[in-house]
Design an enzyme around this catalytic site. Structure first.
Site, short mmCIF file in Angstrom:
data_model
loop_
_atom_site.label_atom_id
_atom_site.label_comp_id
_atom_site.label_asym_id
_atom_site.label_seq_id
_atom_site.Cartn_x
_atom_site.Cartn_y
_atom_site.Cartn_z
CG PHE A 146 -1.94 1.19 1.14
CD1 PHE A 146 -2.90 1.13 0.31
CD2 PHE A 146 -1.49 2.45 1.92
CE1 PHE A 146 -3.82 2.41 0.41
CE2 PHE A 146 -2.41 3.45 1.68
CZ PHE A 146 -3.60 3.52 1.07
CG ASP A 233 6.04 3.93 1.37
OD1 ASP A 233 5.93 4.76 2.43
OD2 ASP A 233 5.01 4.06 0.71
CE LYS A 275 0.24 7.38 6.67
NZ LYS A 275 -0.98 7.72 6.49
#
Length: 427
Positions: A146, A233, A275
């Site tokens: 994801f 990531d 984030k």
């Protein structure tokens, strides 16, 4: 009309349902306030937040240092675009590159933008530095990944909910099983035009799927051997969440990047952050790489009106300072161990929970039911009623990721709530 703070939960949900696109399926709770590890709904009920906005709120809700940095900067200058310099971007880039030990930072806003940036950077590097023929570059990705929901990113997803009826898809990706070093090696040997290997150190959306301790290190070594960029990531796993500065830090609990890592450490060629880079206060993301990679990007070839704006620079700097000054890496490591130990004691004798896994304060409990059942959702509804907010993923998995400012007493109280709730569903 009534203002938001006068709405009931039912009224607020009804407004979203009528006027908003139905691209999410939220837990039915309407939040209006957050502080530290707590959130409150519009009726004033208090909850422990055990999702942290998918790990964006590592520093806790409305951290005063981050909020102050944001509001003070907003009073003086909010946006210049990159048509001009501003006086916060350079200092932020210097601080962040030294913090993570890279030469250069390319600022963006959202996680998906950062992933797209890394893909473009890897392809351009392959053409200009590795000698791959233009339009032939391939990037290796993992099954059940994801990385976002842009058209390019869903092109290499195997989540049909994210893919179906959004084609045609972008080519240029090779998919392999996750946590499979042999599969990676075979892919690297079988294709001569590989630009990079894009991987999550822990697959959060897939249910906090945690690979073997040496997977990242071995993957990095293979990438180095085949002259392929190792792209991490760390949008969800980075910035203290897993008990290291980055998840690729493995078992290292130092407060910043350093050269004295344990043998599980892997150094990415390209690091993707988002984030928690802003503590959840503002959209901030970044791609970091060293000069020999980042120098392929020239003026006009990539950018963003808001990327690198003054507020983002001030907020991200404050967010990273909080991680270091409040020892959130060590706290995540300590509390994560306690959480898994207590949950494992329950799982060992439970009929409803079959597995607990994770690292630091990114954890998941696998529910003893099928992926298409409603059991995990029903448990999360019961957790809500008991004062704790969490969300299921992949049907029968519940992810638990509280803010890293949580203390041991709060964690034990939350673990008791979770176990008490799960017992209500014992078969």
């Amino acid at each position: 009309m009534a203002t938001v703070d006068q709405l009931s939960s039912q009224e607020a949900i009804a407004l979203e349902d009528k006027h908003g696109a139905h691209n999410y399926h939220p837990l039915p709770v309407v939040l209006s306030k957050g502080e530290g590890v707590y959130v409150w709904d519009v009726e004033g009920k208090k909850y422990y937040d055990f999702l942290s906005a998918y790990s964006a709120v590592n520093q806790g809700h409305c951290h005063p240092r981050i909020v102050n940095a944001m509001t003070e900067q907003a009073k003086t200058l909010t946006l210049t675009s990159r048509a001009f310099y501003n006086d916060t971007l350079g200092p932020y880039e210097k601080y962040a590159t030294e913090y993570f030990d890279f030469d250069k930072l390319l600022p963006m806003n959202t996680g998906a933008e950062a992933v797209e940036t890394a893909i473009k950077l890897a392809r351009k590097w392959a053409y200009e530095k590795k000698g791959v023929e233009e339009h032939e570059a391939q990037i290796i990705v993992c099954e059940n990944n994801f990385h976002g929901r842009t058209t390019t990113i869903i092109s290499f997803s195997n989540d049909e909910g994210a893919r179906k009826n959004f084609g045609p898809y972008t080519p240029g990706f090779i998919k392999i099983p996750y946590d499979d070093v042999d599969a990676l090696e075979n892919a690297l040997k079988s294709h001569k035009n590989i630009a990079g290997f894009l991987v999550e150190p822990i697959q959060g959306e897939a249910g906090v799927y945690t690979p073997a301790d040496d997977y990242m290190r071995k993957a990095q070594a293979l990438c180095n051997k085949h002259e392929v960029l190792f792209i991490a990531d760390e949008i969800q796993t980075g910035i203290a969440r897993t008990g290291g500065l980055l998840a690729v830090c493995g078992n290292c609990s130092c407060e910043s990047h350093c050269e004295k890592q344990e043998d599980t450490y892997a150094q990415p060629d390209i690091l993707i952050l988002g984030k928690a880079l802003s503590g959840g206060a503002y959209p901030v993301s970044a791609v970091l790489a060293n000069d020999h990679i980042m120098e392929v990007i020239k003026p006009g070839q990539h950018g963003s009106t808001f990327g690198g704006n003054p507020i983002a620079g001030a907020v991200a700097t404050a967010a990273l300072e909080v991680v270091r000054d409040e020892h959130l890496i060590q706290n995540a490591r300590k509390l994560g161990t306690i959480f898994r130990e207590k949950m494992q004691e329950f799982v060992d004798s439970s009929s409803i929970a079959t597995l607990v896994r994770g690292r630091g304060l990114l954890n998941a409990v696998v529910i003893n039911d099928t992926e298409d059942s409603s059991t995990a959702w029903d448990i999360c509804m019961a957790l809500r009623d008991n004062g704790l907010l969490a969300k299921p993923t992949h049907g029968n998995i519940i992810r638990f990721a509280p803010p890293l400012v949580m203390n041991e007493k709060q964690l034990i109280e939350c673990t008791d709530i979770i176990i008490k709730t799960l017992k209500q569903f014992e078969k």
